[in-house]
Write a protein that holds these residues in place. Structure first.
Motif, PDB file in Angstrom:
ATOM      1  N   GLU A  10      -2.312   4.814  -1.081  1.00  0.00           N
ATOM      2  CA  GLU A  10      -0.838   5.276  -0.546  1.00  0.00           C
ATOM      3  C   GLU A  10      -0.624   6.244   0.545  1.00  0.00           C
ATOM      4  OE1 GLU A  10       1.646   7.463  -3.299  1.00  0.00           O
ATOM      5  OE2 GLU A  10       3.508   6.334  -3.014  1.00  0.00           O
ATOM      6  N   PHE A  29      -1.594   4.941   4.544  1.00  0.00           N
ATOM      7  CA  PHE A  29      -0.518   4.202   5.662  1.00  0.00           C
ATOM      8  C   PHE A  29       0.076   4.988   6.659  1.00  0.00           C
ATOM      9  CE2 PHE A  29       0.020   1.603   1.809  1.00  0.00           C
ATOM     10  CZ  PHE A  29      -0.608   0.263   2.290  1.00  0.00           C
ATOM     11  N   SER A  45       3.978   2.783   9.825  1.00  0.00           N
ATOM     12  CA  SER A  45       4.912   3.400   8.945  1.00  0.00           C
ATOM     13  C   SER A  45       6.059   3.538   9.653  1.00  0.00           C
ATOM     14  CB  SER A  45       4.099   4.641   8.373  1.00  0.00           C
ATOM     15  OG  SER A  45       2.900   4.611   8.043  1.00  0.00           O
ATOM     16  N   ARG A  46       6.219   3.896  10.789  1.00  0.00           N
ATOM     17  CA  ARG A  46       7.470   4.172  11.277  1.00  0.00           C
ATOM     18  C   ARG A  46       8.292   2.770  11.549  1.00  0.00           C
ATOM     19  NH1 ARG A  46       7.449   9.356  13.471  1.00  0.00           N
ATOM     20  NH2 ARG A  46       5.159   9.983  13.800  1.00  0.00           N
ATOM     21  N   VAL A  72       7.923  -0.091   9.704  1.00  0.00           N
ATOM     22  CA  VAL A  72       7.908  -0.873   8.731  1.00  0.00           C
ATOM     23  C   VAL A  72       8.755  -0.121   7.349  1.00  0.00           C
ATOM     24  CG1 VAL A  72       6.384  -2.675   8.927  1.00  0.00           C
ATOM     25  CG2 VAL A  72       5.842  -0.699   7.501  1.00  0.00           C
ATOM     26  N   GLY A  73       8.798   1.294   7.578  1.00  0.00           N
ATOM     27  CA  GLY A  73       9.126   2.125   6.393  1.00  0.00           C
ATOM     28  C   GLY A  73      10.313   1.741   5.797  1.00  0.00           C
ATOM     29  N   ASP A  74      11.372   1.354   6.657  1.00  0.00           N
ATOM     30  CA  ASP A  74      12.366   0.937   5.973  1.00  0.00           C
ATOM     31  C   ASP A  74      12.451  -0.203   4.873  1.00  0.00           C
ATOM     32  OD1 ASP A  74      15.467   1.632   6.509  1.00  0.00           O
ATOM     33  OD2 ASP A  74      15.523  -0.748   6.386  1.00  0.00           O
ATOM     34  N   PHE A  79       8.919  -1.592   3.791  1.00  0.00           N
ATOM     35  CA  PHE A  79       7.538  -1.436   2.937  1.00  0.00           C
ATOM     36  C   PHE A  79       7.482  -0.192   2.137  1.00  0.00           C
ATOM     37  CE2 PHE A  79       3.035  -0.521   2.802  1.00  0.00           C
ATOM     38  CZ  PHE A  79       2.586  -1.791   2.686  1.00  0.00           C
ATOM     39  N   GLY A  80       8.193   0.766   2.344  1.00  0.00           N
ATOM     40  CA  GLY A  80       8.254   1.967   1.771  1.00  0.00           C
ATOM     41  C   GLY A  80       8.840   1.704   0.187  1.00  0.00           C
ATOM     42  N   ALA A  81       9.773   0.704   0.668  1.00  0.00           N
ATOM     43  CA  ALA A  81      10.797   0.504  -0.842  1.00  0.00           C
ATOM     44  C   ALA A  81       9.625   0.180  -2.031  1.00  0.00           C
ATOM     45  CB  ALA A  81      11.842  -0.326  -0.753  1.00  0.00           C
ATOM     46  N   LEU A 137       6.717   0.370  -2.355  1.00  0.00           N
ATOM     47  CA  LEU A 137       5.617   1.196  -2.852  1.00  0.00           C
ATOM     48  C   LEU A 137       6.348   2.403  -3.746  1.00  0.00           C
ATOM     49  CD1 LEU A 137       3.368   0.105  -1.113  1.00  0.00           C
ATOM     50  CD2 LEU A 137       3.210   2.665   0.090  1.00  0.00           C
ATOM     51  N   ALA A 138       7.530   2.858  -3.568  1.00  0.00           N
ATOM     52  CA  ALA A 138       8.148   3.838  -4.315  1.00  0.00           C
ATOM     53  C   ALA A 138       8.583   3.128  -5.526  1.00  0.00           C
ATOM     54  CB  ALA A 138       9.485   4.210  -3.449  1.00  0.00           C
ATOM     55  N   VAL A 139       9.049   1.753  -5.635  1.00  0.00           N
ATOM     56  CA  VAL A 139       9.282   1.307  -6.998  1.00  0.00           C
ATOM     57  C   VAL A 139       8.119   1.167  -7.680  1.00  0.00           C
ATOM     58  CG1 VAL A 139      10.149  -0.827  -7.999  1.00  0.00           C
ATOM     59  CG2 VAL A 139      11.122  -0.222  -5.961  1.00  0.00           C
ATOM     60  N   GLY A 197       5.753   7.930  -1.978  1.00  0.00           N
ATOM     61  CA  GLY A 197       6.337   6.548  -1.926  1.00  0.00           C
ATOM     62  C   GLY A 197       7.737   6.919  -1.496  1.00  0.00           C
ATOM     63  N   ALA A 198       8.443   7.926  -1.942  1.00  0.00           N
ATOM     64  CA  ALA A 198       9.902   7.806  -1.944  1.00  0.00           C
ATOM     65  C   ALA A 198       9.979   8.406  -0.647  1.00  0.00           C
ATOM     66  CB  ALA A 198      10.398   8.581  -2.950  1.00  0.00           C
ATOM     67  N   PHE A 255       8.182   7.764   2.132  1.00  0.00           N
ATOM     68  CA  PHE A 255       7.987   6.716   2.848  1.00  0.00           C
ATOM     69  C   PHE A 255       9.212   5.839   2.939  1.00  0.00           C
ATOM     70  CE2 PHE A 255       4.516   3.246   3.563  1.00  0.00           C
ATOM     71  CZ  PHE A 255       4.937   2.925   4.821  1.00  0.00           C
ATOM     72  N   ALA A 256       9.861   5.376   1.847  1.00  0.00           N
ATOM     73  CA  ALA A 256      10.835   4.560   1.751  1.00  0.00           C
ATOM     74  C   ALA A 256      12.188   5.194   2.450  1.00  0.00           C
ATOM     75  CB  ALA A 256      11.202   4.478   0.265  1.00  0.00           C
ATOM     76  N   PRO A 286      10.817   7.526   6.728  1.00  0.00           N
ATOM     77  CA  PRO A 286       9.685   7.171   7.372  1.00  0.00           C
ATOM     78  C   PRO A 286       9.238   7.735   8.175  1.00  0.00           C
ATOM     79  CG  PRO A 286      11.138   5.036   7.220  1.00  0.00           C
ATOM     80  CD  PRO A 286      12.031   6.184   6.705  1.00  0.00           C
ATOM     81  N   HIS A 287      10.032   8.533   9.067  1.00  0.00           N
ATOM     82  CA  HIS A 287       9.367   9.332  10.324  1.00  0.00           C
ATOM     83  C   HIS A 287       8.823  10.474   9.595  1.00  0.00           C
ATOM     84  CE1 HIS A 287      10.631   6.783  13.242  1.00  0.00           C
ATOM     85  NE2 HIS A 287      11.993   6.616  13.208  1.00  0.00           N
ATOM     86  N   TYR A 303       7.453  10.724   6.751  1.00  0.00           N
ATOM     87  CA  TYR A 303       6.197  10.338   5.890  1.00  0.00           C
ATOM     88  C   TYR A 303       4.960  10.232   7.083  1.00  0.00           C
ATOM     89  CZ  TYR A 303       2.765   6.901   3.871  1.00  0.00           C
ATOM     90  OH  TYR A 303       1.722   6.337   3.504  1.00  0.00           O
ATOM     91  N   SER A 356      15.935   6.152   6.608  1.00  0.00           N
ATOM     92  CA  SER A 356      15.758   4.796   6.568  1.00  0.00           C
ATOM     93  C   SER A 356      17.355   4.482   6.868  1.00  0.00           C
ATOM     94  CB  SER A 356      15.388   4.230   5.217  1.00  0.00           C
ATOM     95  OG  SER A 356      13.964   4.235   5.080  1.00  0.00           O
ATOM     96  N   THR A 358      18.958   0.244   2.902  1.00  0.00           N
ATOM     97  CA  THR A 358      17.723   0.495   2.360  1.00  0.00           C
ATOM     98  C   THR A 358      17.933   1.909   1.559  1.00  0.00           C
ATOM     99  OG1 THR A 358      16.042  -0.168   3.594  1.00  0.00           O
ATOM    100  CG2 THR A 358      15.217   1.410   2.241  1.00  0.00           C
ATOM    101  N   MET A 389      17.692   1.846  -2.816  1.00  0.00           N
ATOM    102  CA  MET A 389      16.629   2.471  -3.396  1.00  0.00           C
ATOM    103  C   MET A 389      17.513   3.701  -4.377  1.00  0.00           C
ATOM    104  SD  MET A 389      13.772   2.044  -2.372  1.00  0.00           S
ATOM    105  CE  MET A 389      13.027   3.281  -3.673  1.00  0.00           C
TER     106      MET A 389
END
Lengths: 466, 340
Positions: free
Chosen positions: A73, A76, A84-85, A87-89, A91-93, A95-97, B68-69, B71-72, B75-76, B78, B297, B301, B305
């Protein structure tokens, strides 16, 4: 070596390592839960022992999957910040879920299961192992939906203003067929892995005439599930292949070293490439056995469709994405596929033969002494499958959207990478040593040792390696 | 829900995850560090481990969820933080790995050498984790070099400044005290007495370090860079820490634990108030800082979330809370009742 190469090696090594342990966790959790349920239904002491013994092996393996999962985790962001920048919008979801829905469930209820016997009501203890199994397998679903998006991006737009991919359809993300096909393939592979561990360990004890009822029952469970699961792996893989043909034609053709477009397309059994790995020197094909069009069948379920060659797809990609090399490292894709497939078929065949043999006096058969070695098979197939899937996507990190070379963290130096890569190697190597030592010790010690939880009893019975 | 509302909501949610993580895993780290010093005999060490045995893994998931949160939702944040703190996070991962594996493996072999090795892995892993987390948060409060492209331009030594080190050290000692207070609630007999002696000494060190850190933060002006004034919160954090000593002297372990818990929660509240609406302050130029506005994000999103979090966070809180209730009894350190 440059930071990109080192980052790729590090990601590959840590991920393949992580996935050595995960499939067993996924599969064995169901077995342990099932054995415990059987105990509650029948009150047969043998099932209680089975829960304990296989549960012990499950826990030894589980621990490594958990601690190496944290690295997954974090890396990335650590090594692939530009990824990460970008796809974060999206791909992060997942992962968080995954953490919220699966990791909490798995870790909390496994804690209840390990420490709760006799402390929490029996029903709760029973429910705990099922919840832990569901949690583990749910986490696989979310990470595979995330990976599925990298293979086949859906439900997104590219935001021109900030240059990143943004989610517009969450439903498309969670119903991505690629992710669900991976899930099917992976869950079945997990059950196969667990089945073959159970078959192998049981065979070890059966040849020594130890705990015969216990291990015959275990062997039987392993063989039945092994056959069903490895068959499901096969059909999942086949369906996955056809979906790959539609969505990732380059990967599909690279797996076959299929350079030139042909119709019907021929399946290569063995091809020797030149030193660059990019040209064929010699090959043996299915048409030489009188069966043409096997590759066409793999691609689209009929023996006559056209399969584009790597060269043609390369030219198409250059037209679409600009100049560059879009061909994956073929020596890897070609051979990992063959390892995966042949071992997969072998496991189907073996579990079928074990089932047949179970009708007779199999525990005394001479071939039984070779059976413990089957434990290695699923590991070869699992690792090959993932290397194939990820290497086959190269040079893309997100198919068609972002290349690996543009995804790496720009601030990292070779020294940073060498420190972490060497560090992981040392730590992971020692973990593997401790894990294999314990697995072997407890597997060999048998069910009676696993029943004892006190510290003094264990050493007397465990550890004697014959 | 407006975009800005969602960005603020997610800043708060991530703060809540970090608060939960520090409060829960804080005592796990403390217990881990105390293990080889507090437990003299094998059963004692096992009893100490069992005090957190059923919950530490679940507690660590708070960290994974916070990651993870982040990141979601940002993102910047993270990307900049995880790549920027590369070697520090690598060491943190090593700490978490050796500690996690040692919990599971230390009793699986009876050789004293094996067990002692793993016990020290638990202690060292917990220490490394606490130190690096503390140093990382202190550096986030202090600000780190970030250029106009959200790129971290420092290295590991940038993080090893006096303030960062003080933050790390303070976190270690606070967690030690928090862990000792937790053990005071979970152990019995002689071991419980021994913990109390440790806790009183730790309390003195924790109070001194905490006050020094507070003064440093104030004098250096790190507390007043965002739009929220933490106000009385840090004062309350100092106050609850100081009263811990009173409860320890009167063997009121429950209250002592509540006080260190409050101290950790209030410290985190102070931290997140101090930086808001920044998420990473640039020491190069304040204009280059990452904020909840430029690091987040998309609205879509964040909305999705939020719905997911609204459903699952309460469920998780209920069952995790329930396990603490289930395992509320003190741990007896005799061989018969210990789970290995």
């Amino acid at each position: 070596m440059d930071p990109i190469t080192l980052s790729r090696w590090q990601f590959g090594l840590t991920t393949v390592y992580h996935f050595l342990f995960v499939p067993l966790t996924l599969g064995l959790s169901w077995f342990v839960a099932y054995f415990q349920s059987r105990y509650y239904q029948t009150r047969d002491e043998e099932y209680r022992k089975m829960t304990k013994f296989w549960g012990k092996l499950f826990l030894i393996n589980f621990a490594i999957g958990v601690v190496t999962g944290i690295v997954q985790e974090f890396q990335f962001g650590m090594n692939w910040s530009e990824y990460s920048r970008f796809v974060g919008d999206i791909f992060g979801a997942p992962l968080a879920v995954e953490a919220l829905m699966a990791f909490f469930l798995e870790s909390t209820f496994l804690g209840v299961w390990v420490f709760g016997e006799g402390k929490v009501p029996e029903k709760v203890h029973h429910a705990a192992i099922w919840l832990a199994a569901i949690g583990s397998n749910l986490s696989a679903l979310w990470i595979l939906l995330a990976n599925g998006w990298m293979q086949h991006p859906v439900g997104y737009v590219i935001n021109e203003a900030n240059g990143r991919a943004e989610l517009v359809d969450f439903f498309a993300l969670i119903t991505n067929p690629k992710g669900w096909l991976f899930f099917w393939h992976t869950i079945a592979a997990g059950l196969t892995t667990a089945s073959f561990l159970i078959i192998g360990v049981s065979a070890y004890h059966l040849i020594r005439k130890q705990n015969v009822t216990f291990f015959k029952r275990s062997f039987q469970a392993g063989a039945i599930v092994g056959l069903v699961a490895s068959t499901l792996v096969f059909f999942g893989g086949h369906t996955n292949g056809q979906y790959m043909f539609e969505t990732q034609p380059m990967k599909f053709s690279a797996i076959e070293a299929h350079w030139e477009t042909s119709q019907p397309a021929d399946f290569s059994i063995i091809t020797i490439g030149d030193l660059s790995g990019k040209r064929e020197v010699w090959s043996f094909r299915t048409s030489q056995l009188g069966i043409p069009g096997v590759l066409s069948f793999l691609a689209c379920n009929n023996f006559d469709c056209e399969v584009k060659g790597v060269d043609a797809i390369q030219a198409e990609y250059e037209a679409t994405y600009g100049p560059g090399d879009y061909i994956p490292l073929m020596v890897v894709t070609y051979w990992t596929f063959r390892f995966m497939m042949s071992v997969g078929f072998l496991m189907m065949l073996l579990s079928f033969l074990f089932l047949l043999a179970m009708r007779g006096n199999y525990e005394n058969a001479k071939w039984m002494k070779f059976v413990p070695w089957v434990i290695a098979l699923p590991y070869i197939a699992n690792a090959s499958g993932w290397i194939l899937s990820e290497m086959g996507r190269q040079p893309w990190i997100v198919q068609g959207l972002l290349k690996v070379q543009d995804a790496v963290s720009p601030n990292l130096t070779t020294v940073d990478l060498l420190i972490s890569l060497i560090g992981y190697t040392v730590v992971y190597g020692s973990l593997a040593g401790a894990m294999v030592y314990l697995m072997k010790k407890y597997a060999i010690a048998g069910p009676d040792a696993a029943m004892h939880e006190s510290v003094d009893v264990a050493p007397a019975r465990v550890g004697a390696d014959d | 829900m407006s975009y800005e509302f969602l960005q603020i909501l997610w800043f708060i949610l991530i703060a809540v995850l970090w608060i939960g993580f520090h409060f829960l895993e804080g005592f796990d780290f403390g217990v881990g560090m105390l293990l080889p010093f507090l437990g003299k005999k094998d059963e004692e060490r096992r009893a100490i481990i069992n005090s957190i045995g059923s919950v530490w893994d679940g507690n660590e998931v708070w960290l994974l969820t916070a990651g993870g949160a982040t990141f979601a939702a940002f993102p910047h944040w993270y990307a900049t933080m995880f790549s920027g703190f590369y070697l520090a996070l690598f060491l943190l991962l090593v700490g978490l790995i050796i500690r996690g594996i040692a919990f599971e493996y230390r009793s699986k072999d009876s050789s004293p050498k094996w067990r002692n090795t793993f016990d020290w892995m638990i202690a060292v892993g917990s220490f490394l984790s606490a130190l690096l987390l503390g140093a990382a948060f202190a550096n986030l409060a202090r600000g780190v070099p970030i250029d106009e492209n959200m790129m971290f331009t420092g290295n590991l030594f940038t993080l090893l400044n006096p303030y960062g080190l003080l933050g790390g050290l303070t976190t270690v000692v606070i967690f030690l005290l928090h862990g000792a207070n937790f053990l005071g609630l979970k152990l019995e007999g002689e071991l419980r007495e021994r913990v109390n002696v440790f806790a009183k000494k730790l309390w003195v060190a924790a109070s001194v370090l905490y006050v020094v850190l507070g003064i440093f933060t104030y004098v250096a002006g790190f507390w007043a860079r965002g739009v929220v004034n933490p106000g009385f919160v840090p004062v309350a954090a100092v106050a609850v820490l100081l009263t811990t000593g009173y409860f320890l002297n009167n063997k009121m372990e429950g209250w002592a634990f509540i006080m260190t818990s409050l101290n950790i929660v209030l410290t985190q509240v102070t931290f997140f108030s101090m930086i808001f609406p920044n998420v990473m302050i640039s020491s190069t130029n304040p204009a280059f800082s990452l904020t909840i506005y430029n690091a987040s994000s998309s609205q879509y999103t964040l909305t999705v979330m939020s719905i997911v979090a609204l459903i699952f966070v309460p469920i998780v809180l209920v069952y995790q809370g329930w396990t603490y209730y289930m395992f509320r009894e003190r741990i007896k350190n005799d061989k018969k009742s210990l789970v290995y």
